[in-house]
Design an enzyme around this catalytic site. Sequence first.
Site, PDB file in Angstrom:
ATOM      1  CE  LYS A   1     -59.054 -73.474 -50.933  1.00 22.93           C
ATOM      2  NZ  LYS A   1     -57.615 -73.234 -50.884  1.00 22.93           N
ATOM      3  CB  CYS A   2     -64.504 -76.619 -44.320  1.00 26.41           C
ATOM      4  SG  CYS A   2     -65.170 -77.573 -42.946  1.00 26.41           S
TER       5      CYS A   2
END
Length: 140
Positions: free
Chosen positions: A11-12
Amino acid sequence: MTDITIFHNPKCGTSRNVLALIRHAGFEPRVVEYLKTPPTRDEIRALAAAAGEPLRALLREKEAVFAELGLADPGVGDDALLDAIEQHPILLNRPLVVTPLGTALCRPSEAVLELLPVGPLPPFTKSDGEVVHDSGRRRS
């Protein structure tokens, strides 16, 4: 075959860019999604030592739980920091990358270039459109 490991959060954006840069260099790393499979206390301690950083340098200060637990207090020792990371793996900053050339927290994403045992690489375009040019400088 070169052994490369990335402690990754998909998600980063920075983590995704680092993974893409490693693959751009022709390597398929071992991907540890540390939120699903958190490293042990000993592994975290070893990662910090290998990176030449105090444990505190591997904390993600932007997470709400960082403030909630009072982790900004410099009096909070390593055992308490490890307890916090163990209970809240999101506190571990990412991406951490381990290669034969060393270990580092790769923020910004182009920091991974110093750890890749090839180079210089052709230009790479990050997900935000920024172009990364590889100077060819590597750790020895």
